[in-house]
Design a protein around this motif. Structure first.
Motif, short mmCIF file in Angstrom:
data_model
loop_
_atom_site.label_atom_id
_atom_site.label_comp_id
_atom_site.label_asym_id
_atom_site.label_seq_id
_atom_site.Cartn_x
_atom_site.Cartn_y
_atom_site.Cartn_z
N LEU A 67 0.83 -1.22 0.00
CA LEU A 67 0.00 0.00 0.00
C LEU A 67 0.86 1.27 0.00
O LEU A 67 0.40 2.33 -0.38
CB LEU A 67 -0.93 0.01 1.23
N THR A 73 0.88 0.07 -7.86
CA THR A 73 -0.29 -0.76 -7.58
C THR A 73 0.07 -1.80 -6.54
O THR A 73 1.25 -2.09 -6.30
CB THR A 73 -0.78 -1.51 -8.84
N LYS A 74 -0.95 -2.41 -5.96
CA LYS A 74 -0.70 -3.49 -4.99
C LYS A 74 -0.08 -4.68 -5.68
O LYS A 74 0.77 -5.37 -5.10
CB LYS A 74 -2.02 -3.87 -4.34
N ARG A 75 -0.49 -4.91 -6.92
CA ARG A 75 0.09 -6.03 -7.69
C ARG A 75 1.61 -5.86 -7.76
O ARG A 75 2.37 -6.79 -7.47
CB ARG A 75 -0.52 -6.04 -9.09
N THR A 161 -10.57 -7.02 1.56
CA THR A 161 -9.59 -6.00 1.15
C THR A 161 -9.62 -4.85 2.15
O THR A 161 -10.59 -4.66 2.89
CB THR A 161 -9.93 -5.42 -0.24
N ASP A 162 -8.54 -4.05 2.16
CA ASP A 162 -8.49 -2.90 3.06
C ASP A 162 -9.65 -1.94 2.82
O ASP A 162 -10.23 -1.40 3.77
CB ASP A 162 -7.16 -2.13 2.87
N LEU A 163 -9.99 -1.72 1.54
CA LEU A 163 -11.10 -0.80 1.23
C LEU A 163 -12.41 -1.31 1.83
O LEU A 163 -13.13 -0.57 2.52
CB LEU A 163 -11.23 -0.63 -0.29
N LEU A 166 -12.28 -0.93 5.62
CA LEU A 166 -12.54 0.46 6.04
C LEU A 166 -14.04 0.71 6.04
O LEU A 166 -14.60 1.29 7.00
CB LEU A 166 -11.88 1.45 5.08
N LEU A 167 -14.71 0.30 4.94
CA LEU A 167 -16.14 0.55 4.80
C LEU A 167 -16.94 -0.19 5.87
O LEU A 167 -17.98 0.29 6.32
CB LEU A 167 -16.62 0.13 3.39
N LEU A 171 -11.40 -2.00 9.77
CA LEU A 171 -10.07 -1.39 9.73
C LEU A 171 -10.25 0.08 10.10
O LEU A 171 -11.02 0.79 9.45
CB LEU A 171 -9.46 -1.51 8.33
N CYS B 195 -16.57 6.41 3.32
CA CYS B 195 -15.42 5.59 3.70
C CYS B 195 -14.41 6.41 4.53
O CYS B 195 -13.99 7.48 4.09
CB CYS B 195 -14.74 5.07 2.43
N PRO B 196 -14.00 5.91 5.70
CA PRO B 196 -12.95 6.60 6.45
C PRO B 196 -11.66 6.60 5.62
O PRO B 196 -11.42 5.68 4.84
CB PRO B 196 -12.78 5.74 7.70
N ARG B 241 -5.13 5.79 -3.09
CA ARG B 241 -4.46 5.28 -1.89
C ARG B 241 -5.08 5.86 -0.60
O ARG B 241 -4.92 5.30 0.47
CB ARG B 241 -2.98 5.65 -1.98
N VAL B 243 -8.01 5.79 0.30
CA VAL B 243 -8.93 4.78 0.86
C VAL B 243 -8.33 3.39 0.70
O VAL B 243 -9.05 2.39 0.54
CB VAL B 243 -10.35 4.86 0.24
N CYS B 244 -7.00 3.32 0.74
CA CYS B 244 -6.27 2.04 0.71
C CYS B 244 -6.52 1.26 -0.57
O CYS B 244 -6.42 0.03 -0.57
CB CYS B 244 -6.63 1.16 1.90
N ASP B 246 -6.15 1.07 -5.12
CA ASP B 246 -5.23 1.45 -6.20
C ASP B 246 -6.03 1.59 -7.49
O ASP B 246 -7.26 1.41 -7.48
CB ASP B 246 -4.06 0.46 -6.32
N GLU B 248 -6.19 -0.21 -9.96
CA GLU B 248 -6.81 -1.45 -10.47
C GLU B 248 -8.14 -1.71 -9.76
O GLU B 248 -9.03 -2.33 -10.32
CB GLU B 248 -5.88 -2.65 -10.23
#
Lengths: 313, 313
Positions: A67, A73-75, A161-163, A166-167, A171, B195-196, B241, B243-244, B246, B248
Motif C-alpha cells: 500500500l 499498484t498493490k500487484r 480487502t483494506d477498502l 474500512l467501509l 479497519l 469511507c474513512p 491510496r 482509501v487504501c 489502487d 486497479e
C-alpha cells in the motif's frame, strides 16, 4: 533448530515470529519501505536471522507494504515483496498468506498477487480464534487498528480487502505511534474554545501517548516528526505546533489538555468501530487486545463495559 | 535601479516582489526550510537577485518559516531568518514587518522576535486596503487561507498571532497545493457509502485540483507525495491510496468523485470562515481573492452570493 517463521512485511515495521512447539521468539524492526525499497531484502535477512539464526522448516509471509507509495499498484508491491523475500531467504519453503486464509507456495501465488495484499489481520485473527473461539480481536498497531469478530472459532469479518474493511469498520486508521494528529480531529480544545488544527505533519500519536504516560520513551519506536528526541518536553513542543503555537506561547497544562483530548478521540474511534462490528452479532464476546496500542483497545472495551480476554503469550 | 523589495520567507515557498513607482516584478521559489535550513541564505540571495539584479533602496521582510519544525520556538526561527537575510542581503537597509503593522529596522526588531512571526497576512491586507478600503481579503496559498476583513481602509482583524487567528476563523488551514487530503475530511464517498480515510500522507490538495482541472500541471509547484509526476494519471493513483485502494481496484470516475468531494469540502471550509468573520460586520463588502488558490476564494464567494473585486495587478 527447525520450527517455522511467520514474517509480516509492513509499510513501516517488519516483524518476524519463530515458533517450534511451545517455544516462541519475536523480533520487530522499524523500516519504512517507501524511503528505500531496495533495502528490503537486507532487512528481511536481518530480521529473520535475528529471530532464528539456524535453518527453519518453512516461512509464511504476510505483507501490507504494497500500500505504500513506493509502488504504483498493490500487484506491483506484492510482487516486489515476494521477490525480496525470495532473494533474502532462499532455503526453506516460502509461503504467502492470502485474504482467503490460505497458505500458498510462492510459485503458485504470484499470479494471485492482489489476494496476498494486507492479509496480516487474518493471520492474527486465526491465531486468536485458536485460543478464543468467540472474541472480538482489536489489534492496534502503529497507524491502524484491526477490529475483527471471531465466532464459533471462525473469522467472521465482512471485508477482505483494506477498502472493504474500512467501509465495514473493521479497519480503523488510528494507531499508537505514527498517526498524524491533524488527521485524528479537525479541532482541539484551546482556552475554552475549539481551535482548528494546522494540517501539517507536526506531531504524531506517539507524542500524545508519551505526554500522557501511556507509552514509555523506549516504546516510541518510530522517527519523531521534527527529528528531535522522544521526550515529553520535545513532544509538547511538537503538539503545540498543531495549533501554530510554541512552548513559549502555551503552558504545559494547555498542551497536555490537547493531548488528552486527542487520546480520548482515538479511543472513541475504536469504540465506534467496536459498536458497529458488534452490532451484527447477538452476543458480545470478550475483547482480545493486541499490538503496540493494546492499551487503546483495553480502554475502548472498558468504556463499552466489554469483558477483556488476554492472550496467553 | 532603486525601488524596494518585499520579501516573504514561508515554510515551503520564498517570494519576493520588487516595486519602483508603477513598475513591479515578482518571483516565487519553492523551498522547504525544514529540509535544509542552512540553505536559506543562498535561497534568499537567489530570489532577491532574480527579482532585482541591481541595488535597491530597502528590503522589508515577513516570515512564517519560524513555525516549521526546523526551530524549537518562533523566537529561534525568527532570529534564524533575520540572520540569514542579513548574511544574504548585506547592502540596503533591512526592515522586518510586525503583526502590529510596523516596519522596524533589523537592529531594533531582534529583541521583539515573536512580533515578527507570521505577519505576512497583514502586509498583504494593508496593500489590499490601499486599493479597496472596504473588502474581505481571501488569500489562499499552498496550505493556508487568510480571511481578513478590511473596513474604512483599516485592517479589522481580531487575531494577530496564528493561534488567535485560527481561533477567530481568520486563518484557515486549507490550501491549493500541499494540504494532506487526510486532514481535509475524515471520510469520503465511495460506492454509495462514506469511507474513512487512511491517515497517511498519500495525496495532497494539488492532486485533487489537478484531477478536476483547477490547476494546470505547471502550477503543481510542490513535490508530489510519492515522487512521481504531477499528471492526472498519477494524481488518481495517489488519491486512490487515500482509501487504501489502487487504480486497479477503483475506476477513474470513482476516484474523481472523491476529488470533487474534497474540493467542495475545501470551498466549504473557506465559506464557513467567511460567514464567521463577516458576522462581525453589518455590511458585506466584496471579496478580494489572492494567491495560488484564489479560485477557491472565488468559488466560496459565489456560493455565498458575495461580490468579487479583483486587484488591478
Amino acid at each position: 533448530m527447525g520450527g517455522v517463521i511467520g514474517l509480516d512485511v509492513g509499510g513501516a515495521n517488519t516483524k518476524a515470529v519463530w515458533r517450534n512447539g511451545g517455544e516462541r521468539r519475536a523480533v520487530s524492526r522499524p523500516f519504512e519501505v517507501w524511503r528505500d525499497r531496495e533495502a528490503l531484502a537486507a532487512v528481511l535477512r536481518e530480521v529473520v536471522a535475528g529471530v532464528a539464526p539456524e535453518p527453519v522448516e518453512a516461512v509464511a509471509l504476510t505483507t501490507t507494504a504494497e500500500l505504500s507509495d513506493a509502488f504504483r499498484t498493490k500487484r506491483e508491491g506484492v510482487g516486489f515483496v515476494l521477490d525480496a523475500a525470495e532473494a533474502a531467504l532462499g532455503g526453506p519453503p516460502l509461503f504467502a498468506f492470502t485474504t482467503a486464509g490460505e497458505v500458498v507456495p510462492f510459485a503458485e501465488v504470484r499470479a494471485r498477487a492482489p489476494e496476498v495484499a494486507a492479509a496480516n489481520w487474518l493471520a492474527s485473527a486465526l491465531a486468536v480464534a485458536a485460543v478464543h473461539p468467540d472474541a472480538l480481536m482489536i489489534d492496534v498497531g502503529s497507524t491502524t487498528a484491526d477490529v475483527v469478530p471471531i465466532a464459533a472459532g471462525r473469522v467472521a469479518a465482512t471485508g477482505r480487502t483494506d477498502l472493504d474493511r474500512l467501509l465495514a469498520g473493521e479497519l480503523v486508521y488510528t494507531g499508537a505511534l505514527r498517526t498524524n494528529l491533524a488527521a485524528i480531529a479537525p479541532r482541539v480544545p484551546v482556552r475554552d474554545s475549539s481551535c482548528p488544527v494546522a494540517s501539517e505533519l507536526f506531531a504524531i500519536s506517539a507524542d500524545v501517548q508519551l505526554i500522557l504516560g501511556h507509552l514509555a520513551p523506549g516504546a516510541y519506536t518510530c522517527a519523531t516528526p521534527d527529528g528531535r528526541p522522544a521526550t515529553v518536553e520535545f513532544a509538547r513542543e511538537r503538539v503545540a505546533r498543531l495549533v501554530c503555537a510554541d512552548a513559549e506561547q502555551m503552558a504545559a497544562e494547555e498542551i497536555d489538555a490537547i493531548a488528552a483530548f486527542l487520546h480520548a478521540e482515538q479511543v472513541r474511534q475504536v469504540e465506534a468501530a467496536v459498536r458497529r462490528v458488534s452490532g451484527r452479532f447477538e452476543v458480545a464476546p470478550p475483547v482480545v487486545p493486541l499490538g503496540a496500542g493494546a492499551f487503546l483497545a483495553r480502554e475502548a472495551a472498558e468504556q463499552l463495559g466489554r469483558a477483556v480476554a488476554e492472550l496467553p503469550w
